[in-house]
Motif scaffolding. Structure first.
Motif, PDB file in Angstrom:
ATOM      1  N   LEU A 222       1.129  -1.211   0.019  1.00  0.00           N
ATOM      2  CA  LEU A 222      -0.155   0.157   0.301  1.00  0.00           C
ATOM      3  C   LEU A 222       0.961   1.448   0.106  1.00  0.00           C
ATOM      4  O   LEU A 222      -0.025   2.305  -0.191  1.00  0.00           O
ATOM      5  N   GLY A 223       2.216   1.290   0.644  1.00  0.00           N
ATOM      6  CA  GLY A 223       2.864   2.147   0.670  1.00  0.00           C
ATOM      7  C   GLY A 223       3.694   2.995  -0.838  1.00  0.00           C
ATOM      8  O   GLY A 223       3.658   3.789  -1.473  1.00  0.00           O
ATOM      9  N   PHE A 224       3.505   1.812  -2.020  1.00  0.00           N
ATOM     10  CA  PHE A 224       3.882   1.138  -3.189  1.00  0.00           C
ATOM     11  C   PHE A 224       2.434   2.269  -4.382  1.00  0.00           C
ATOM     12  O   PHE A 224       3.055   2.255  -5.072  1.00  0.00           O
ATOM     13  N   GLU A 225       0.962   1.833  -3.318  1.00  0.00           N
ATOM     14  CA  GLU A 225      -0.073   2.200  -4.255  1.00  0.00           C
ATOM     15  C   GLU A 225       0.988   4.342  -4.810  1.00  0.00           C
ATOM     16  O   GLU A 225      -0.185   4.247  -5.468  1.00  0.00           O
ATOM     17  N   ARG A 226       0.855   5.338  -4.040  1.00  0.00           N
ATOM     18  CA  ARG A 226       0.514   6.487  -4.465  1.00  0.00           C
ATOM     19  C   ARG A 226       1.832   7.344  -4.441  1.00  0.00           C
ATOM     20  O   ARG A 226       2.546   7.658  -3.317  1.00  0.00           O
ATOM     21  N   GLY A 227       2.613   6.765  -5.622  1.00  0.00           N
ATOM     22  CA  GLY A 227       4.737   7.541  -5.987  1.00  0.00           C
ATOM     23  C   GLY A 227       3.932   8.283  -6.956  1.00  0.00           C
ATOM     24  O   GLY A 227       3.151   8.767  -7.281  1.00  0.00           O
ATOM     25  N   VAL A 228       4.778   7.287  -8.033  1.00  0.00           N
ATOM     26  CA  VAL A 228       4.930   8.885  -9.493  1.00  0.00           C
ATOM     27  C   VAL A 228       3.690   8.101  -9.884  1.00  0.00           C
ATOM     28  O   VAL A 228       2.955  10.071 -10.771  1.00  0.00           O
ATOM     29  N   SER A 229       2.935   7.783  -9.896  1.00  0.00           N
ATOM     30  CA  SER A 229       1.807   7.307 -10.923  1.00  0.00           C
ATOM     31  C   SER A 229       0.261   8.676 -10.210  1.00  0.00           C
ATOM     32  O   SER A 229      -0.299   8.830 -10.885  1.00  0.00           O
ATOM     33  N   THR A 230       0.837   8.995  -9.162  1.00  0.00           N
ATOM     34  CA  THR A 230       0.113  10.020  -8.653  1.00  0.00           C
ATOM     35  C   THR A 230       0.562  11.290  -9.538  1.00  0.00           C
ATOM     36  O   THR A 230      -0.979  11.998  -9.349  1.00  0.00           O
ATOM     37  N   LEU A 231       1.348  11.919  -9.348  1.00  0.00           N
ATOM     38  CA  LEU A 231       1.236  13.137 -10.358  1.00  0.00           C
ATOM     39  C   LEU A 231       0.790  12.556 -11.734  1.00  0.00           C
ATOM     40  O   LEU A 231       0.405  13.554 -12.471  1.00  0.00           O
ATOM     41  N   ALA A 232       0.620  11.878 -12.348  1.00  0.00           N
ATOM     42  CA  ALA A 232      -0.018  11.694 -13.715  1.00  0.00           C
ATOM     43  C   ALA A 232      -0.851  11.826 -13.608  1.00  0.00           C
ATOM     44  O   ALA A 232      -1.991  11.990 -14.483  1.00  0.00           O
ATOM     45  N   GLN A 233      -1.749  10.874 -12.387  1.00  0.00           N
ATOM     46  CA  GLN A 233      -2.982  10.824 -12.433  1.00  0.00           C
ATOM     47  C   GLN A 233      -3.526  12.093 -12.240  1.00  0.00           C
ATOM     48  O   GLN A 233      -4.619  12.609 -12.529  1.00  0.00           O
ATOM     49  N   GLN A 234      -2.513  13.330 -11.671  1.00  0.00           N
ATOM     50  CA  GLN A 234      -2.972  14.954 -11.527  1.00  0.00           C
ATOM     51  C   GLN A 234      -3.201  15.331 -12.983  1.00  0.00           C
ATOM     52  O   GLN A 234      -4.050  16.470 -13.142  1.00  0.00           O
ATOM     53  N   ILE A 235      -2.506  15.034 -14.065  1.00  0.00           N
ATOM     54  CA  ILE A 235      -2.081  15.625 -15.204  1.00  0.00           C
ATOM     55  C   ILE A 235      -3.852  15.298 -15.551  1.00  0.00           C
ATOM     56  O   ILE A 235      -4.188  15.717 -16.062  1.00  0.00           O
ATOM     57  N   GLY A 236      -4.240  14.293 -15.654  1.00  0.00           N
ATOM     58  CA  GLY A 236      -5.726  13.921 -16.136  1.00  0.00           C
ATOM     59  C   GLY A 236      -6.551  14.701 -15.391  1.00  0.00           C
ATOM     60  O   GLY A 236      -7.785  14.730 -15.879  1.00  0.00           O
ATOM     61  N   PHE A 237      -6.758  14.800 -13.868  1.00  0.00           N
ATOM     62  CA  PHE A 237      -7.074  15.662 -13.006  1.00  0.00           C
ATOM     63  C   PHE A 237      -7.110  17.262 -13.561  1.00  0.00           C
ATOM     64  O   PHE A 237      -8.473  17.886 -13.362  1.00  0.00           O
ATOM     65  N   ALA A 238      -5.777  17.616 -14.134  1.00  0.00           N
ATOM     66  CA  ALA A 238      -6.415  19.228 -14.176  1.00  0.00           C
ATOM     67  C   ALA A 238      -7.216  19.212 -16.547  1.00  0.00           C
ATOM     68  O   ALA A 238      -7.261  20.269 -16.323  1.00  0.00           O
ATOM     69  N   ALA A 239      -7.075  18.089 -16.715  1.00  0.00           N
ATOM     70  CA  ALA A 239      -7.952  18.136 -18.004  1.00  0.00           C
ATOM     71  C   ALA A 239      -9.068  18.124 -17.843  1.00  0.00           C
ATOM     72  O   ALA A 239      -9.382  18.642 -18.550  1.00  0.00           O
ATOM     73  N   GLU A 240      -9.666  17.781 -16.214  1.00  0.00           N
ATOM     74  CA  GLU A 240     -10.901  17.256 -16.614  1.00  0.00           C
ATOM     75  C   GLU A 240     -11.485  19.071 -16.054  1.00  0.00           C
ATOM     76  O   GLU A 240     -11.958  19.040 -16.292  1.00  0.00           O
ATOM     77  N   LEU A 241     -10.745  19.713 -14.962  1.00  0.00           N
ATOM     78  CA  LEU A 241     -11.242  20.344 -14.483  1.00  0.00           C
ATOM     79  C   LEU A 241     -10.670  22.174 -15.229  1.00  0.00           C
ATOM     80  O   LEU A 241     -11.811  22.517 -16.194  1.00  0.00           O
ATOM     81  N   GLY A 242     -10.255  21.783 -16.886  1.00  0.00           N
ATOM     82  CA  GLY A 242      -9.915  22.469 -18.252  1.00  0.00           C
ATOM     83  C   GLY A 242     -11.149  22.675 -18.597  1.00  0.00           C
ATOM     84  O   GLY A 242     -11.852  23.462 -19.192  1.00  0.00           O
ATOM     85  N   ARG A 243     -12.089  21.217 -18.735  1.00  0.00           N
ATOM     86  CA  ARG A 243     -12.701  21.073 -19.879  1.00  0.00           C
ATOM     87  C   ARG A 243     -14.243  21.491 -18.975  1.00  0.00           C
ATOM     88  O   ARG A 243     -15.290  22.266 -19.731  1.00  0.00           O
ATOM     89  N   VAL A 244     -13.929  21.001 -16.971  1.00  0.00           N
ATOM     90  CA  VAL A 244     -15.382  22.202 -16.650  1.00  0.00           C
ATOM     91  C   VAL A 244     -15.341  23.597 -16.074  1.00  0.00           C
ATOM     92  O   VAL A 244     -16.018  24.015 -16.721  1.00  0.00           O
ATOM     93  N   VAL A 245     -13.765  24.407 -16.234  1.00  0.00           N
ATOM     94  CA  VAL A 245     -13.608  25.693 -16.730  1.00  0.00           C
ATOM     95  C   VAL A 245     -14.492  26.635 -18.012  1.00  0.00           C
ATOM     96  O   VAL A 245     -14.810  27.214 -17.791  1.00  0.00           O
ATOM     97  N   ARG A 246     -13.426  25.792 -19.149  1.00  0.00           N
ATOM     98  CA  ARG A 246     -14.662  25.630 -20.675  1.00  0.00           C
ATOM     99  C   ARG A 246     -16.176  26.381 -20.314  1.00  0.00           C
ATOM    100  O   ARG A 246     -16.627  26.598 -20.636  1.00  0.00           O
TER     101      ARG A 246
END
Length: 371
Positions: A222-246
């Protein structure tokens, strides 16, 4: 997904590029792009510094490349094997993961013991030919596609809580002994599953760590679960937020000061999550950092789903014109985001469990007495 599921919306079958995920894993494996963060070489993966891993993960997400189905094997099981596995286990299981040839799922959560892993009741009895596993797991992401499952099971009769558990590697192709039943979600997709083990076989040498020491191995994973992939996940979050703003601008919803305040708050919280992820990178398994990260993004993503619907107005609740109760249905991006994010504060360890972990491991507070 249950506790520590290690997956999110990017694994949904409804996401773009989700049709031939196994084939795409093999493409990545052939190019040497699986296992960049593995500490040991010789298993078919490239070597990369932590900074290079972050760059790869973020650029992969930013490019809109197909969703990954090998995340559980690559980012959860592989580091666990490197930390706790035998040389024979590493040699057997790491190369097929690196090549994209074998997919994994996680057998942790159970009915009545979702995020409370210490309450698992799945039993594994040791015999002359290895272990025989009996029990049920639930919210198992991609079990319908997986070749193998790592299973937390009770191997010491009469043991309680976190004592007497073992971490077993179990093949899924056991007709009559392993049954996978898809769970239909609000989004209409079925990437979560129930898995039933009825005397399923696992070899004795496929216990990771010592028999009875599965709790320590499981917590390490479980300690390995939220490492580098968390930062990639946030790129997807940013894209979703951008669509909501538009959408808010296009519909005029952004003229409402309350909506503007919510949009700004979502942006500021996303930046905070990124700084937290960068600050804790490299020590993701220490203390309560993974639990803090899960609390941050679970609630954030859920609120984004609510905001995505709010800026659309009444139109957001309207389905396709040809929908019927007996037919499958298609959701637009905002509807999918809203419905899927309802589970964000539950899967991967519920918010209550994350707060318990922070209270105990970081703040040193006593455990809440059981009623």
């Amino acid at each position: 997904m249950g506790a520590g599921a290690g997956a999110g919306p990017d694994l949904e079958a409804g996401a773009p590029g989700g049709r031939d995920r196994r084939g795409w894993e093999r493409v990545l494996g052939k190019g040497g792009w699986i296992g960049l963060g593995w500490a040991e070489g010789g298993y078919g993966n490239r070597r990369a510094t932590l900074t290079q891993q972050v760059v790869w993960a973020e650029e992969y997400a930013r490019s809109g490349a197909p969703p990954r189905s090998g995340h559980i094997g690559e980012n959860l099981l592989a580091p666990t094997l490197i930390a706790h596995g035998t040389d024979e286990q590493k040699a057997r299981f790491l190369p097929p993961i690196a090549a994209g040839d074998e997919l994994w799922c996680q057998g942790y959560s159970e009915p009545g013991a979702g995020s409370d892993l210490a309450s698992v009741r799945t039993r594994a009895d040791l015999g002359a030919d290895g272990y025989r596993i009996t029990g049920q797991k639930i919210w198992t992401s991609l079990a319908h596609e997986a070749d193998w499952c790592f299973v937390l099971a009770r191997t010491e009769p009469g043991s309680r809580r976190h004592h007497g558990l073992s971490f077993l590697l179990v093949p899924m192709d056991q007709p009559g002994r392993v049954e996978v039943r898809p769970i239909r979600q609000l989004t209409g997709t079925s990437d979560f599953n129930e898995v039933f083990f009825d005397g399923a076989h696992a070899r004795a040498e496929h216990v990771v760590g010592r028999a009875g020491d599965g709790w320590r191995v499981a917590m390490s994973l479980l300690g390995f679960e939220r490492g580098v992939s968390t930062l990639a996940q946030q790129i997807g979050f940013a894209a979703e937020l951008g669509r909501v703003v538009r959408t808010a601008v296009d519909t005029g919803a952004a003229e409402d000061p309350v909506v503007r305040e919510r949009l700004v708050r979502q942006w500021a919280e996303l930046r905070t999550m990124r700084w937290h992820a960068l600050r804790t990178l490299g020590g993701a398994g220490d203390g309560g950092a993974p639990s803090v990260a899960k609390l941050l993004w679970g609630g954030w993503h859920q609120r984004l789903g609510e905001l995505a619907m709010a800026v659309r107005g009444a139109e957001a609740g309207v389905g396709p014109a040809d929908w019927s109760p007996t037919a499958s249905y298609e959701l637009d991006a905002a509807q999918h985001l809203f419905l899927f994010s309802r589970a964000d504060t539950v899967y991967g360890g519920s918010d209550q469990i994350q707060r318990d972990i922070i209270a105990g491991r970081v703040l040193g507070l006593p455990r809440e007495p059981k009623g």
